[in-house]
Enzyme design. Sequence first.
Site: not given
Length: 285
Positions: A80, A208, A229
């Site tokens: 990530d 987010g 995510n």
Amino acid sequence: MLISGRDLLAVAHANDFAIPAFNVSDYAMMKGLFEVSEEKAAPFIVAIHPDEVRHLGVESILAIRERAHRSSVPVAIHWDHGGSYEQILVAIQAGFTSVMIDGSMLPFDENVAITKRVVDAAHAVGLSVEGELGTIGKLDEEAEEGGEIIYTVPSEAVDFVQKTGVDSLAIAIGTSHGLYPKNMDPKLRIDLLQEIRELVSIPLVLHGGSNNPDTEIAQAVKHGVNKINISSDIKVAYHDAMRKELADPSLREPNTIQPPAIAAMKLVAAQKIDLFDAAGKAALY
């Protein structure tokens, strides 16, 4: 089963649901996320940020791969927010099946250049690549990345995908990394998402995703987001529960302290799986 991010997201894209990408920073968290995903028959992504890789140790990826191979649900292991080409080479060597290169803070042409370089290397060895265009907000010092929100421009998204060959695209439509303060009312630009979705055919990603209103997240899934995510929400649940256990000074064994924390995290993860309409979708693979 362990699969590539491309294969994982292709099914979500074709069937209009979103894959949860849960960030993990210790092995107990990871184990709990496998358990809840298997209980919900939901595909998922083990997402690990470079800071988390340093905390876990790159050697731990071998153990996560073994657990993924034994899983009853499809799983990708995702690097990530890769910050450099060299980091992506580490991810390839370590055994990740998906990588993200985040050039979102760079000028457009530089973002294209580094993303294309990563795509060429990753595709050569069968890994999928996520790029990012536009910038996500950053709400606190614990947040991993981000800055001032700069919304993704739809026409630039088309150009970016064509020039880089990315498999998925993280877009900026109003989310932020970290947790929103109580006096802040986040709003997602669903209209912008719809415009991008009409122009871009690859899976879209929402970073987010913690702490946003469920109604807005559900709308984002409905209108074409295929990966979301989640980091802060599960970590808050995990560590808040652990703090309660540690209030008892007689406790010292992890196998006493951690199970309630894992259980609390699993409740949050289960709610996200349902919200993303991912429950039961392992049967599609």
